[in-house]
Design an enzyme around this catalytic site. Structure first.
Site, PDB file in Angstrom:
ATOM      1  N   GLY A 234       0.918  -1.258   0.094  1.00 14.66           N
ATOM      2  CA  GLY A 234       0.109   0.056   0.055  1.00 14.66           C
ATOM      3  C   GLY A 234       0.966   1.146   0.060  1.00 14.66           C
ATOM      4  CB  SER A 235       0.072   4.590   0.881  1.00 18.01           C
ATOM      5  OG  SER A 235      -0.526   4.556   2.121  1.00 18.01           O
TER       6      SER A 235
ATOM      7  CD  GLU B  88       6.939  -5.852  -2.359  1.00 15.98           C
ATOM      8  OE1 GLU B  88       7.080  -4.598  -3.022  1.00 15.98           O
ATOM      9  OE2 GLU B  88       7.452  -6.737  -2.440  1.00 15.98           O
TER      10      GLU B  88
ATOM     11  N   GLY C  84       2.737   2.190   5.321  1.00 19.39           N
ATOM     12  CA  GLY C  84       3.902   1.545   5.668  1.00 19.39           C
ATOM     13  C   GLY C  84       4.437   1.990   6.762  1.00 19.39           C
TER      14      GLY C  84
END
Ligand code: NAD
EC number: 1.2.1.3
Length: 509
Positions: free
Chosen positions: A242-243, A264, A247
């Protein structure tokens, strides 16, 4: 379209989604606190339950319990579940792809491609199940053997983003299962229907080969459900896609309990176009990477770094190619650019374009909304913007189809621009000059997890390890030796002699 026509259209889409799910073996709950909208019309597709922390804890408990037995099943036998899943995906490829289109707005070809990617990674995982190799090293002590063995890790928590609603799950789950882990999946709150379909197919695959369907659990909900997964000590690995913002919230929480994290996150991907580039090829590669999936790939091309001698000509050719792009209903044949996921994505795009103008950027084309299916759907023409410099705006990831064009004089300057952003996911160079290509791939070249020559930044194959550096999070998924993140390693020393020699030649007593 009038509101009535839009409502009628949404109703048809909703019925279609229900029929597709039914065909995939999953029945939609009739009630739930989570509203699922289709970006195709902006209307409500369905309502599904929003799981709270207690539901998540219960799912983790089931996965943890299933893990106790699953870890002892030989890896090639575990692979039977994944092999069967691949077969089911082949059978249901088109239905699942259509559901991806309805829920995430991808055009048909890309939605089918996403399901194909799932099949590919399943095939990879089946082969991998016989190749979870450990090393044997020469021991320094006589009569000793030194080796490494790899063991299942535990429960893997998979948190996924809206834009690859099914492939990212498959990358994680196919590998995790052959590695002997069990999975709890929290998909994006925007795309729970495709998740329900995948969950149903996987549990069916498990049941058909005599494995325990409890190896896979699904929880639906938003950040709160994700947090419950992140904070639970029974979740050995949190694989979160995600964004960067997400994270940054997840990583410290997992670290605080000494869990393992695979991140990721966002990208801000660039392509360098040098004077020797094959421009025909470059134009094709750039347009697909920048405008494909309406700029909503983590690997979408966002920055074009062009040698000043070819910049004007290239931008002109890109403008002409963008003019040909058909924007519209992703269910229609021949459409190349579908909708943005929602109004927030549209607002973020408009805000970025306004900032670009304020920073003396020149909007070459695009950015305007295409009113197609009513007020709740957000279709836009992909934009090209020439920027005088790599400003703060250009250094940010705006998750929409905006391609910023910058120029350079020397290859060192171009590589410097490529690297001068917080993210480090994908990058590319278009050149026929081998020196430039090798320079780009060298240790002081691109600092990204993906560095390509003469192809765009998006569309990775599953055989390689996928992921990026810096704010992209450092994780690697999918092919190559990414499986090692899903296992724990033990180093074993076996003494088959009658003596007890110590390492480093130490004599004790
Ligand atoms: P997002 O960060 O809004 O949400 C992603 C997931 O994280 C969702 O399931 C969401 O519910 C969950 N989440 C959000 N906050 C959380 C928290 N505090 N704790 C636990 N879970 C939380 O991202 P999005 O809008 O769905 O997707 C777009 C972003 O994802 C872009 O930045 C894109 O680049 C990135 N992305 C990266 C990759 C990659 O492989 N690097 C792949 C796809 C998407």
């Amino acid at each position: 379209m009038t509101q009535t026509v839009t409502d009628h259209f949404t109703e048809q889409l909703s019925l279609r989604a229900r029929a597709l799910l039914h065909g995939l073996g999953a029945d939609l709950p009739t009630e739930g606190a989570l509203t699922v909208r289709t970006p195709v019309s902006g209307g409500v597709l369905a309502r599904v339950p929003a799981d709270g922390p207690q539901d998540v804890a219960a799912a983790i408990a089931r996965a943890d319990s299933a893990f106790r037995a699953w870890r002892t099943v030989p890896a090639p036998v575990r692979a039977a579940v994944v092999r069967r899943l691949a077969a089911l995906l082949v059978t249901h490829r088109d239905e699942l792809a259509e559901l991806v289109t309805l829920e995430a707005g991808k055009i048909g070809a890309e939605a089918v491609g996403e399901v194909q990617e799932m099949i590919d990674v399943c095939e990879f995982a089946v082969g991998l199940s016989r190749q979870l190799y450990g090393l044997t090293m020469p021991s320094e002590r006589p009569g000793h053997r030194l080796m490494e063995t790899w063991h299942p890790l535990g429960v893997v928590g998979v948190i996924s983003a809206f834009n690859f609603p099914v492939a990212v799950w498959a990358w994680n789950t196919a590998i995790a299962l052959v590695c002997g882990d069990t999975v709890v999946w929290k998909p994006s709150e925007t795309t729970p229907l495709t998740a329900l379909a995948c969950h149903t197919l996987l549990r069916r695959a498990a049941a058909e080969v005599g494995a325990d369907p409890e190896v896979h659990q699904l929880v639906t909900g938003g950040a709160e459900a994700g947090e419950a997964l992140v904070d639970d000590r029974r979740v050995a690995l949190v694989s979160a896609t995600g964004s960067v913002r997400m994270g940054a919230a997840v990583a410290p929480r997992v670290a605080a309990r000494f869990g393992r994290c695979l991140l990721e996150l966002g990208g801000n991907n660039a392509a360098i176009v040098t004077p020797s580039a094959d421009l025909d090829l470059a134009v094709r590669g750039i347009v697909f990477a920048a405008a494909g999936t309406a700029g909503q790939r983590c690997t979408s091309l966002r920055r074009l770094i062009v040698h000043h001698s070819v910049a004007d000509g290239l931008v002109e050719r890109l403008r002409a190619a963008y003019d040909q792009l058909r924007v519209g209903n992703p269910l229609d044949e021949g459409v190349l650019v579908g909708p943005l996921i929602d109004g927030r994505a549209f607002d973020a795009m408009q805000e970025a374009l306004a900032r670009a103008r304020a920073e003396s950027g020149e909007i070459v084309c695009g950015g305007e909304r295409v009113e197609l299916v009513g007020p709740g759907a957000y279709y836009v023409r992909p934009a090209i913007v020439r920027m005088p410099a790599q400003t703060e705006l250009v250094r940010e990831e705006t998750f929409a189809p905006i391609l910023y064009v910058l120029t350079y004089d020397t290859i060192d300057e171009a590589i410097g621009l490529n690297n001068a952003v917080p993210q480090g996911l994908s990058s590319a160079i278009f050149t026929l000059d081998q020196r430039e290509a090798e320079r780009f791939l060298a240790a002081d070249g691109s600092d990204c997890g993906i560095a390509n020559v003469n192809i765009g930044t998006s569309g990775a194959e599953i055989g390689g390890a996928f992921g990026g550096e810096k704010h992209t999070g450092g994780g690697r998924e999918s092919g190559s030796d990414s499986w090692k993140t899903y296992m724990r390693r033990a180093t074993n020393t076996i003494n088959y002699s009658t003596g007890l020699p110590l390492a480093q030649g130490i004599h004790f007593g």
